[in-house]
Design an enzyme around this catalytic site. Structure first.
Site, short mmCIF file in Angstrom:
data_model
loop_
_atom_site.label_atom_id
_atom_site.label_comp_id
_atom_site.label_asym_id
_atom_site.label_seq_id
_atom_site.Cartn_x
_atom_site.Cartn_y
_atom_site.Cartn_z
N ASP A 129 33.01 28.05 39.22
CA ASP A 129 33.61 28.52 40.46
C ASP A 129 33.37 30.03 40.51
O ASP A 129 33.06 30.67 39.50
CB ASP A 129 35.11 28.17 40.54
CG ASP A 129 35.61 28.20 41.99
OD1 ASP A 129 34.92 28.80 42.86
OD2 ASP A 129 36.69 27.64 42.27
C1 BGC Z 1 36.55 28.46 45.76
C2 BGC Z 1 35.40 27.48 45.83
C3 BGC Z 1 34.32 28.01 46.73
C4 BGC Z 1 33.87 29.37 46.21
C5 BGC Z 1 32.77 30.00 47.03
C6 BGC Z 1 36.07 29.86 45.43
O1 BGC Z 1 37.10 30.78 45.63
O2 BGC Z 1 37.48 28.02 44.80
O3 BGC Z 1 35.86 26.24 46.31
O4 BGC Z 1 33.26 27.12 46.81
O5 BGC Z 1 34.98 30.24 46.23
O6 BGC Z 1 33.22 30.37 48.28
#
Ligand code: BGC
Length: 720
Positions: free
Chosen positions: A261
């Protein structure tokens, strides 16, 4: 003669299967040869450059060898607009997209076919926009109704999640775009998500939190997976060898890329050796990322082997050959009428009729001269907002616009805002100081309601109130909405309440005092049109709740056991397998609205439930058939839900567990014979002692119903 023809047909069929399998083996052999050829040519520096972000959503390619970079993008609401470093919009005019209904809306359709179309259409849009990995679908279990991302996720049930996840992934990947299933695993709260450790037993992990991931990987062959921000049993998910190596890569034979993530990587050597393949994040100095210079140094120091690096490169190239480097890829498309139709169909099937006591619905437009449309959510758009992913929708039909479109000039619409949903909190501001009623706006709403034949009041959350990175503090309707509903209902007996939200709220007072209640969602580009069609009866509501609404927060398992949001950065999942309705049913706690609940404009009569046989072996599938008659005036779609229960089990069991469901369209006056099938192996529980799935022999009850608490037919079978 007949036998001869049959025999030669069998031979032809065998030859065809053989040829296909042979061709597949050949092509996978050819692919392997290509990949190992490239790996041999890459320098260590080039390999390292492929293992970490070099921009907010992208990675570097190796131009010398014709290897492109990988571009990822967020869903789940649609293909996100292009962003500059730092998350600001790039302000392009070419990056608008279809806004698809939110995750819990999709789950409320109970329709895997729609999940497939959602994936298919988003895949087409991603291809058009050259986003090779879509960070979709997201389906962490709704453990607490407060989780800020409940709207993004699907449901509280691992089986419902699994069936939807598999189809969403199939749909996306059919377009040569990798799905990235997230967040692996047990990211069930936003509070302290980056530091909290989830403490849970193996059975709970296997039975509740992993099944949809397992299904997405083993049934739909998901090409990428995103490790979650949190820790499990003290170890960050992005460097958790048990989760990533043992379960995902060894047990499930996952061939694709484990992506962190954003900013969720915490080490170089541990993460690299324990299963993470690609480090993503936004901003900062990309060359200093854990998987940049520090990884290069670690390889040189012998702390991470070249074999480990090559395995990661292999995974990345393997995904590239299915996506950005695919031969004969399908053509991408954006914002097509078909995509709008998918958004409409999901929205139309997701809306849940909670109460219709006075039969105000469907609206009788014959007598209707004027209607007051009240509430900020009647004009609010939901494609952007909050912290987290949105989509720059090419268009979004608000509820007010949808009703105006459908009612035309014959009905006077008196609009009043009723409350102000403007809410721009700091990221971690979870106070409820925004709950103040606005007396002036309420007075205007009351005046509009008084002079109208009928009032439709739109309340609920919005994309600021429900958001990534923060959980709600409680279930109260925000912005003084309850006072608004009370005031309008007091002056107009024909008041319909429409709640627009993505997660449970406290509807206790509305359920008690209001005759007519509709539940809608952050329902995509076609939101208002779909809602108007449901209110007007062009669409018969068929949505069913994907999660339990508690009467009080303290009735929900995590809250009843004081096991949220944890102490000292540890959250113990004390309720174990008893999540959602499993808890409410087992503990005999009355919910406000139960899992699977939803009304229709018609009525269904269920006949007795029959099983194909009375006893089954462990290798067989149980079949159960029930006849459902539509006894009303409207055609409708009914979702038959099949739960199982194990009397006298050797271990703790939930009172019932969903094991199959089917949504069927039944014309008025007609009967559908609905057959559902449950593989006996799906009756297994996970045994903490032996670390194995165990199918207990003996008697099982099958419970078929219209919701988890409206069981219409039961039967029993014996497993040998
Ligand atoms: C989220 C993800 C997301 C990523 C990119 C993170 O803060 O948990 O679900 O895909 O950001 O935007």
């Amino acid at each position: 003669m007949k036998i001869k023809i049959f025999a030669s047909l069998t031979i032809v069929a065998f030859m065809l299967t053989f040829t296909k399998a042979h061709a597949q083996t050949q092509s996978s052999q050819a692919l392997e040869a290509k990949i190992s050829g490239i790996i041999k040519k890459l320098t260590l520096e080039e390999k390292i450059s492929m293992l970490h972000a070099n921009s907010i959503f992208g990675t570097a390619g190796v131009p010398r060898l014709g290897i492109p970079g990988l571009m990822t993008d967020d869903g789940p609401l649609g293909v996100r607009e292009d962003l500059k470093e730092g998350w600001a919009s790039a302000n392009l005019t070419t990056d608008s997209a279809t806004f698809f209904p939110n995750g819990s809306a999709l789950a409320a359709t109970w329709n895997p076919g729609l999940a497939y179309r959602y994936g298919h259409d988003m895949g087409e849009e991603a291809r058009w926009r050259k986003k090779w990995i879509m960070l979709v679908p997201a389906f962490n279990i709704a453990r607490t109704p407060l989780c800020g991302r409940t709207y993004e996720y699907y449901s509280e049930d691992p089986f419902l999640n699994s069936r939807l996840a598999v189809q969403a992934v199939n749909g996306i990947q059919g377009q040569g775009i990798a799905a990235c299933v997230k967040h692996f695993a047990a990211n069930n709260q936003e509070v302290e998500r980056g530091r909290v450790s989830v403490e849970l037993d193996e059975r709970t992990l296997r039975e509740i939190y992993l099944p949809a991931f397992k299904a997405a990987v083993t049934e739909a062959n998901a090409w990428t997976i995103m490790s979650a921000y949190n820790k499990i049993r003290g170890v960050y998910c992005s460097e958790n060898p048990y989760l990533l190596n043992t379960i995902l890569k060894d047990e499930w034979k996952f061939k694709g890329i484990v992506i962190s993530d954003w900013g969720g990587t915490h080490s170089t050597v541990n993460a690299a050796n324990n299963g993470l393949d690609l480090e993503m994040g936004s901003g900062g100095n990309y060359s200093k990322y854990f998987f940049a210079q520090p990884l290069l140094d670690s390889v040189k120091a012998g702390k991470v082997s070249m074999a480990v690096i090559d395995e990661k490169i292999h995974r990345i190239l393997w995904v590239m050959y299915h996506t950005v480097m695919a031969t004969n890829p399908p053509a991408g498309k954006i914002n097509t009428p078909e995509h709008s139709k998918t958004a409409y169909d999901i929205a139309a099937e997701s809306i849940v009729l909670l109460k219709n006591e006075q039969h105000l619905l469907p609206l009788n437009t014959g007598n209707l001269k004027s209607v007051a449309i009240i509430g900020d959510n009647a004009t609010e758009m939901f494609h952007l907002g909050g912290f987290g992913a949105g989509v720059k929708a090419r268009y979004e039909v608000t509820a007010l616009a949808g009703l105006q479109n459908r009612l035309g000039k014959a009905v006077a619409i008196n609009y009043a805002q009723g409350y102000s949903g403007v809410y721009k909190p700091q990221r971690r501001d979870t106070s409820n100081k925004y709950n103040k009623p606005d007396t002036a706006l309420i007075a205007q709403a009351v005046a509009a309601a008084k002079k109208s034949d009928m009032a439709i009041v739109f309340v609920g959350g919005n994309r600021e109130w429900e958001s990534e990175a923060r959980d709600r503090k409680d279930l109260t309707l925000p912005f003084g909405e309850q006072q608004l509903v009370d005031a309008v209902t007091a002056v107009n007996a024909n008041t319909i309440v429409v709640v627009v939200a993505g997660a449970p709220y406290d509807l206790g007072k509305i359920k008690k005092n209001n005759s007519t209640v509709v539940w809608s969602w952050y329902n995509g580009s076609e939101n208002g049109n779909a809602l108007a069609d449901v209110l007007l009866g062009k669409v018969n509501p068929s949505g069913r709740l994907p999660f339990t609404f508690p009467n009080e927060l303290k009735d929900s398992p995590a809250h009843a056991l004081n096991a949220y949001p944890g102490t000292d950065l540890k959250v113990e999942y004390k309720e174990g397998i008893l999540v959602g309705y499993r808890w409410f049913d087992t503990k005999k706690i009355e919910p406000m609205y139960c899992f699977g609940y939803g009304l229709s404009y018609t009525n269904y009569r269920y006949a007795a439930l029959h099983t194909g046989k009375t006893s089954y072996t462990k290798a067989e599938n149980i079949t159960a058939t029930i006849k459902v008659t539509n006894t009303g005036k409207y055609a409708g779609k009914e979702t038959v839900q099949l739960y199982i229960s194990k009397p006298n089990s050797a271990v703790e069991r939930a009172d019932k567990e969903l094991k199959a469901f089917k949504k069927v369209n039944i014309p008025a006056g007609q009967t559908a014979s609905v057959t559902l099938s449950i593989p006996v192996k799906d009756l297994a529980y996970f045994d903490n002692k032996t670390n194995k799935w165990v199918v207990e022999p003996g008697k099982y009850m099958l419970l078929a119903g219209a919701s988890s608490r409206d069981i219409k037919g039961t039967a029993s079978v014996v497993v040998k």
